[in-house]
Design a protein around this motif. Structure first.
Motif, short mmCIF file in Angstrom:
data_model
loop_
_atom_site.label_atom_id
_atom_site.label_comp_id
_atom_site.label_asym_id
_atom_site.label_seq_id
_atom_site.Cartn_x
_atom_site.Cartn_y
_atom_site.Cartn_z
N LEU A 217 0.80 -1.02 -0.03
CA LEU A 217 0.09 0.15 0.07
C LEU A 217 0.90 1.35 0.01
CD1 LEU A 217 -2.61 -1.04 2.71
CD2 LEU A 217 -2.69 -1.38 0.22
N VAL A 218 0.27 2.23 -0.68
CA VAL A 218 1.10 3.62 -0.69
C VAL A 218 0.39 4.54 -0.70
CG1 VAL A 218 3.15 2.34 -2.07
CG2 VAL A 218 1.23 3.57 -3.41
N GLN A 219 0.95 5.91 -0.46
CA GLN A 219 -0.09 6.91 -0.49
C GLN A 219 0.88 7.89 -1.58
OE1 GLN A 219 0.74 9.65 2.71
NE2 GLN A 219 -0.51 11.44 1.72
N GLY A 220 -0.19 8.28 -2.56
CA GLY A 220 0.37 9.15 -3.50
C GLY A 220 -0.74 9.62 -4.53
N PRO A 221 -0.43 10.20 -5.47
CA PRO A 221 -1.48 10.72 -6.47
C PRO A 221 -1.77 9.40 -7.67
CG PRO A 221 0.88 11.61 -7.23
CD PRO A 221 1.03 10.82 -5.97
N PHE A 222 -2.58 9.48 -8.27
CA PHE A 222 -2.98 8.64 -9.17
C PHE A 222 -2.51 8.70 -10.63
CE2 PHE A 222 -7.48 8.80 -6.99
CZ PHE A 222 -6.91 7.95 -6.17
N SER A 223 -1.63 9.81 -10.83
CA SER A 223 -0.67 10.16 -11.98
C SER A 223 0.50 10.88 -11.54
CB SER A 223 -1.65 10.68 -12.94
OG SER A 223 -1.17 11.11 -14.22
N PRO A 224 1.60 10.18 -12.05
CA PRO A 224 1.66 8.92 -12.32
C PRO A 224 1.79 8.05 -11.35
CG PRO A 224 3.83 10.13 -12.11
CD PRO A 224 2.88 11.21 -11.83
N LEU A 225 1.35 6.73 -11.72
CA LEU A 225 1.28 5.46 -10.92
C LEU A 225 2.64 5.14 -10.60
CD1 LEU A 225 -1.78 3.81 -11.90
CD2 LEU A 225 -1.80 5.24 -9.57
N PRO A 226 3.24 4.71 -9.50
CA PRO A 226 4.66 4.17 -9.32
C PRO A 226 4.97 2.52 -9.74
CG PRO A 226 3.36 3.92 -7.15
CD PRO A 226 2.24 4.63 -8.31
N TRP A 227 4.26 2.15 -10.75
CA TRP A 227 4.48 0.74 -11.14
C TRP A 227 4.69 0.85 -12.57
CZ3 TRP A 227 0.07 1.65 -7.66
CH2 TRP A 227 0.48 1.41 -6.32
N ILE A 228 5.18 -0.12 -13.14
CA ILE A 228 5.73 -0.42 -14.69
C ILE A 228 4.57 -0.73 -15.57
CG2 ILE A 228 7.92 -1.33 -13.70
CD1 ILE A 228 7.02 -4.12 -14.56
N ASP A 229 4.77 -0.68 -16.67
CA ASP A 229 3.69 -0.97 -17.80
C ASP A 229 3.13 -2.45 -17.62
OD1 ASP A 229 4.11 1.58 -18.60
OD2 ASP A 229 4.79 0.89 -20.51
N GLU A 230 1.77 -2.69 -17.59
CA GLU A 230 1.22 -3.84 -17.85
C GLU A 230 1.64 -4.88 -16.56
OE1 GLU A 230 0.83 -5.64 -21.54
OE2 GLU A 230 0.22 -3.86 -22.45
N MET A 231 1.53 -4.42 -15.40
CA MET A 231 1.83 -4.95 -14.13
C MET A 231 0.76 -5.89 -13.65
SD MET A 231 4.13 -3.70 -10.72
CE MET A 231 3.91 -4.37 -9.36
N PHE A 232 -0.56 -5.30 -13.75
CA PHE A 232 -1.65 -5.79 -13.16
C PHE A 232 -2.54 -6.64 -14.09
CE2 PHE A 232 -0.06 -2.11 -10.77
CZ PHE A 232 0.08 -2.51 -9.55
N ASP A 233 -3.09 -7.74 -13.31
CA ASP A 233 -4.15 -8.48 -14.14
C ASP A 233 -5.38 -7.97 -13.90
OD1 ASP A 233 -2.48 -11.07 -14.63
OD2 ASP A 233 -2.29 -11.12 -12.55
N LYS A 234 -5.60 -7.16 -12.83
CA LYS A 234 -6.86 -6.54 -12.60
C LYS A 234 -6.77 -5.30 -11.84
CE LYS A 234 -9.26 -10.83 -13.18
NZ LYS A 234 -10.19 -11.93 -12.57
N VAL A 235 -7.76 -4.46 -12.00
CA VAL A 235 -7.74 -3.10 -11.32
C VAL A 235 -9.17 -2.95 -10.89
CG1 VAL A 235 -7.30 -0.56 -11.61
CG2 VAL A 235 -5.79 -2.09 -12.74
N LEU A 236 -9.35 -2.27 -9.79
CA LEU A 236 -10.64 -1.84 -9.10
C LEU A 236 -10.81 -0.64 -9.08
CD1 LEU A 236 -13.46 -2.95 -8.00
CD2 LEU A 236 -12.17 -3.44 -5.80
N LEU A 237 -11.58 0.07 -9.20
CA LEU A 237 -11.92 1.56 -9.18
C LEU A 237 -13.45 1.80 -8.35
CD1 LEU A 237 -10.80 3.36 -12.24
CD2 LEU A 237 -9.34 2.71 -10.25
#
Length: 203
Positions: free
Chosen positions: A75-95
């Motif tokens: 878990l991290v605190q921060g803005p939604f742009s930019p996200l601190p992860w590499i391209d195509e890292m996640f299988d699923k995203v929830l908003l």
């Protein structure tokens, strides 16, 4: 807010359908209820979250102390742009109840598209504009509201194909009208999803 979000969270997680060994991201995780539910449903999954609030980070970390300490959850605190992860890292995203606060230039939702893998699934829940217009705390100055077409346009502008977006309209307790969008990211090589293709729902 945790009580208000309980039913939308359950509905959205059911549609997200996190599976064993997947890597899942939630933006705007609040006190961490959805994170805990996802981690409990998915053996061997890695669960990540980002929230702009230090208070929410503290609460979510406390709620998920065991998963965080064992390295299953980051878990991290921060803005939604930019996200601190590499391209195509996640299988699923929830908003869930978070895109009201996304920027108007589509940078935030474009970052979601960037970190979702080809063939991956995004699930977005919003309360409809029709309902939110009745709530005095959800003014145009603080919340960007959506109908189904607005939500589909947001996803399409980020890069999702309209044919890979499904919109449904759940009705929640107390007559609250919700909107759930499911989007799958097209495979770059073939222009189709690696998982089953989701047909376009009625907008």
């Amino acid at each position: 807010m945790a009580l208000v979000n309980d039913e939308p969270n359950r509905l959205a997680i059911d549609v997200l359908d996190p599976g064993p060994g997947e890597t899942v991201l939630e933006l705007g995780f609040g006190p961490g209820w959805s994170l805990r539910t996802i981690a409990a449903r998915t053996r061997g999954a890695r669960v990540y979250g980002v929230d702009q609030s230090a208070r929410m980070l503290e609460q979510a970390t406390r709620m998920n102390e065991v998963a965080v300490s064992r390295g299953r959850m980051v878990l991290v605190q921060g803005p939604f742009s930019p996200l601190p992860w590499i391209d195509e890292m996640f299988d699923k995203v929830l908003l869930v109840n978070v895109v009201y606060f996304f920027d108007s230039d589509s940078r935030d939702i474009s970052e979601v598209y960037r970190v979702l893998r080809s063939g991956g699934r995004l699930v977005v829940y919003v309360t409809s504009r029709e309902t939110m217009e009745k709530w005095p705390f959800a003014s145009p100055e603080t919340h960007r509201t959506f109908d189904a077409r607005d939500l589909a346009n947001l996803l399409e502008n980020a890069g999702f194909r309209r044919s890979h977006i499904t919109i449904t309209h759940p009705e929640l307790a107390l007559g609250v009208k919700g909107i759930i969008a499911v989007a799958e990211k097209s495979d770059r090589a073939y222009g189709v999803t690696k998982q089953r293709k989701i047909g376009q729902g009625a907008l």
